[in-house]
Write an enzyme that holds these catalytic residues in place. Structure first.
Site, PDB file in Angstrom:
ATOM      1  N   GLN A 126      -8.785  -0.400  13.149  1.00  0.00           N
ATOM      2  CA  GLN A 126      -9.049  -0.279  11.713  1.00  0.00           C
ATOM      3  C   GLN A 126     -10.481  -0.610  11.339  1.00  0.00           C
ATOM      4  O   GLN A 126     -10.883  -0.433  10.197  1.00  0.00           O
ATOM      5  CB  GLN A 126      -8.060  -1.163  10.939  1.00  0.00           C
ATOM      6  CG  GLN A 126      -8.351  -2.662  10.928  1.00  0.00           C
ATOM      7  CD  GLN A 126      -7.923  -3.401  12.175  1.00  0.00           C
ATOM      8  OE1 GLN A 126      -8.213  -3.005  13.287  1.00  0.00           O
ATOM      9  NE2 GLN A 126      -7.232  -4.503  11.996  1.00  0.00           N
ATOM     10  N   GLU A 156      -2.394  -1.994   4.833  1.00  0.00           N
ATOM     11  CA  GLU A 156      -1.040  -1.453   4.658  1.00  0.00           C
ATOM     12  C   GLU A 156      -0.836  -0.685   3.346  1.00  0.00           C
ATOM     13  O   GLU A 156      -0.157   0.349   3.341  1.00  0.00           O
ATOM     14  CB  GLU A 156      -0.010  -2.571   4.754  1.00  0.00           C
ATOM     15  CG  GLU A 156       0.055  -3.205   6.121  1.00  0.00           C
ATOM     16  CD  GLU A 156       0.959  -4.405   6.105  1.00  0.00           C
ATOM     17  OE1 GLU A 156       2.160  -4.227   6.360  1.00  0.00           O
ATOM     18  OE2 GLU A 156       0.487  -5.518   5.828  1.00  0.00           O
TER      19      GLU A 156
END
Lengths: 338, 462
Positions: A47, A289
């Site tokens: 990420q 998320e």
């Protein structure tokens, strides 16, 4: 015939674990040339977390991203970290790194103060320099201070710290409490086209606005949003693990478990909502998320807008949409009046 | 934490940062044609660092194929491991015979659950065996592991292992699993976690509402599908320490789990989290690490285990299917007065992160809305299916599908625009959350207005 529709959905999402302690610890070492090394127990899972964490350390020390190297993911070499979970890395590990960098900076200031003839609290670190607040022309390169600290004063500038988000336990009966330190917010709009003969849904465009506090690295925030949306499209329309009556998965492969590819991706437009959270590192919260949270809801609402059928169960496969359309048409047929 | 004035002032600078090209005033034409680099400073070299579009140090090796994932790593004399998985979704293991497999040339060792010192793990409850020993609870349960000279030999050996099962009645539907007479997967109830949130007086508020809407929404089981499947190499160092290279995203907790299952002190174990090819929550707990460690000890050689795509689907964790019943009382003007939510999360065969997913899902299920009267009840239930665990969103995509589909149904019934009904109910700065927490840095309305503005929501009616 193809019908267009649009749908909107918004969401909230917490940063970190629900009540349970989820600390991160960090060590920041300023090297004798003014560059820095950060030790963190988190793991880069793709990420870009290490890049963001490096920027946080750099900001605190007044140096650039390339001046910081991160050592991560080795239980022998790095301090504990609860890990790459719960959208917590930027916020929790980031706070720990900022605090550790501030400790190291304190040593730099203490060493630089007599060199500049001021008190340590009159100093700031900016643009790779230690300078007097209000008198930036009175400064020393950070490398010179770091070298002096280590080689002359014998005080290597390093710091360690840990951070755990403050929470209050939830009452088991009522759930009342403060389960998380902070939350992020977002909204997405989906524009779709639904074919009323085949039930096929094509997502044309997704517009996303996400709050993540301060975007430490806007490019990586946008990347997270785009990736999250691709997962959201899969959840909305295609992906589903299916079982037979014996409990055996019948599609455990990428031939029969259909994921969105780049060809299935709609146009995606991302806005980062201006926000600042005083409890996060430089105002940052997180974004990992939440990016995949509102997409399926927005698409389902767009399907309704396009063809007037409510999808109650995901995924909204062509078969399911077609069945719903047939049911709707059957219900619309009137019993002829006598 | 004290809010510093300079931090708040700085926030304005940080959030208004533009693309470095744009900030430096490079004409758009120059940017497109790539002539910018002479003029534009490198974001990685800029101060202040926060807000810069810094490029990742790992992007170049990823793109040029130089990144080394675990499957690219090899050690002298390294063996390869494969796992035999259950043939039944629910059965007692009567006997395991590995003798034929062990006789095969190239097969070096086998391992069963009974050889694992503490054969259980799990973040909330330790209800999951590393390798099933007494019972299998879903088809993905590993039963025997084989270490061989090559992956193919290890795979071939699985066919020679004989496992005798006593099939048990199974339950696949989470609502059926909640019945008293359903087959029990662990202990005497399949309901292993419940969460409740109560606020205000939901029944009175529902009675006062102009409209009460109901709706059931459900979501499916999905896989993370990381490009890199779970991968681990275990080896014992000459000083007797265990070294594990793993695709785990949580090495500190992984080390604690390995120490517990192997009954070893934490300081004798080193876990190195290698470059991970995608996680999305699926690599948050141990899988085969203790098995590889024990096979490495048995054989005195490094052992590598890489999941196939099928292993990844059937034995790694997945996203929980949710069944959600919503009941909401609203005023004619669209203000929500009361909401009741019931959630059943299908947890599959083991708890994994279900207990925490359920908690987060229950809190978030109300939506980002100001609702004074609430009642949420949520249950996590065992079924004989693939274990559900952490996955990006942790219960939130499921409940968001529920509350936002429901919201549009309410809006349509009242004849209110979907954007407007959300704005009328959304959290403000200082609003009280469903758990009574005073919220700060709230940006629901700003997010809604931003997307509405970009798509011209109010300009066009559909």
């Amino acid at each position: 015939m193809r019908h267009r529709g649009r749908g909107i959905a918004c969401m909230w999402y917490p940063i970190g674990f629900t009540v349970a302690a989820n600390p991160s610890a960090a060590v920041v070492k300023v090297n004798e040339d003014g560059s820095a090394t950060v030790l963190t127990g988190t793991v880069e899972t793709g990420q870009g977390a290490l890049t963001v964490l490096g920027q946080i350390a750099a900001e605190e020390l007044g140096i650039a991203a390339d001046d910081v190297h991160l050592v991560s993911g080795d239980t022998d070499a790095t301090p504990m970290d609860t890990g790459a979970i719960a959208s917590r890395t930027t916020y929790v590990t980031g706070n720990a790194i900022q605090m550790a960098a501030a400790e190291a900076k304190k040593i730099l200031f203490e060493v630089a103060a007599p060199m500049l003839g001021v008190r340590p609290e009159q100093l700031e670190a900016r643009d790779r320099r230690i300078q007097v607040i209000g008198f930036p022309q009175k400064n020393l390169p950070i490398g010179e201070v770091a070298h002096h600290a280590q080689v002359v004063m014998g005080r290597p500038p390093l710091g360690s710290a840990s951070y755990n988000p403050p929470t209050v336990a939830m009452d088991p009966e009522t759930g009342q409490g403060k389960p998380f330190s902070t939350y992020v917010y977002a909204a997405q709009v989906a524009e779709v086209e639904v074919d009323d003969e085949t039930g096929e849904v094509e997502v044309l465009r997704i517009v996303a606005a996400h709050d993540c506090g301060t975007p430490i690295n806007p490019t990586l925030v946008e990347g997270q949003v785009e990736g999250g949306i691709s997962m959201g499209v899969g959840l909305a329309l295609q992906e589903e693990i299916l079982f037979d009556a014996e409990g055996r998965q019948i599609n455990p492969n990428l031939t029969n478990y259909i994921m969105p590819t780049s060809l299935d991706m709609p146009e995606v437009e991302v806005d980062i909502v201006k926000n600042y959270d005083p409890t996060g590192p430089f105002g940052a919260k997180g974004v990992g998320e939440p990016t995949s949270v509102p997409t399926a809801a927005a698409i389902a609402n767009a399907i309704y807008d396009a063809v007037g059928v409510r999808i109650h169960s995901l995924p909204a496969t062509s078969e399911k949409v077609l069945m719903a359309l047939r049911e709707k048409r059957a219900m619309q047929k009137q019993i002829p009046a006598e | 934490m004290v809010i510093k004035v300079e931090d708040a002032l700085r926030a304005d600078r940080l959030t208004e940062l533009k693309h470095p090209d744009e900030a430096a005033g490079v004409p758009a034409v120059a940017r497109k044609e790539g002539r910018a680099p002479q003029i534009v400073p490198d974001a990685n070299q800029q101060t202040p660092a926060v807000g810069q579009r810094v490029t990742r140090p790992d992007s170049r090796p990823h793109i040029t194929g130089q990144t080394r994932y675990i499957d690219d790593l090899s050690f002298p004399n390294m063996l390869h491991m494969k796992i035999l998985r259950s043939e039944h979704a629910h059965a007692r293991i009567r006997a395991i015979d590995v003798s034929e497999a062990e006789k095969m040339p190239g097969v070096v060792a086998t391992l069963t659950g009974r050889e694992i010192p503490v054969n259980s793990f799990g973040p909330s409850y330790q209800d999951q065996p590393v390798l099933a020993d007494e019972k299998v609870r879903h088809m993905g349960d590993g039963v025997v592991a084989v270490a061989a000279e090559t992956e193919q030999l290890a795979q071939d050996a699985l066919a020679r292992i004989k496992v005798e099962y006593e099939p048990l009645p199974l339950v696949l539907d989470p609502l059926e699993a909640m019945n008293d007479d359903a087959p029990k997967i662990h202990g005497d109830s399949n309901i292993y976690a419940t969460k409740a949130i109560r606020k205000g007086d939901v029944e009175s508020a529902l009675a006062e509402a102009d409209l009460v809407m109901e709706g059931r929404f459900s979501t499916q089981m999905v896989e993370h599908v990381p490009m890199e499947p779970h991968a681990t190499i275990a080896m014992w160092e000459p000083d007797g320490r265990l070294k594990i290279l793993s695709s785990l995203g949580r090495i500190t907790l992984g080390r604690a789990d390995v120490a517990r299952t192997l009954d070893m002190p934490v300081n004798r174990i080193q876990i190195v989290g290698t470059i991970v090819g995608g996680n999305f929550g699926g690599k948050n707990e141990i899988t085969t690490e203790p098995v590889l460690a024990l096979l490495a000890r048995k054989t005195g050689r490094p052992v590598k285990g890489v999941f196939t795509r099928q292993d990844e689907f059937v034995s790694s964790t997945t996203r929980h299917p949710f069944i959600m019943d919503y009941r909401t009382g609203v005023r004619k003007d669209g203000r929500i007065l009361a909401r009741k939510v019931r959630i059943v999360a299908d947890g599959g065969a083991y708890c994994s992160w279900s207990e925490t997913t359920l908690g987060k899902g229950a809190i978030l299920s109300v939506g980002p809305y100001r609702i004074d009267h609430l009642e949420v009840k949520a249950y996590a239930v065992y079924t004989n299916k693939t274990t559900c665990g952490a996955m990006r969103g942790f219960g939130a995509p499921q409940v968001c599908f529920g509350y936002e589909s429901h919201m549009d149904d309410i809006a349509r019934e009242l004849g209110i625009d979907p954007l407007e009904i959300r704005l009328r109910n959304a959290f403000d700065e200082g609003s009280s959350s469903p758990t009574g927490q005073v919220l700060h840095s709230v940006a629901v309305k700003e997010s809604l207005e931003t997307v509405a503005h970009r798509v011209g929501w109010r300009e066009q009616t559909s």
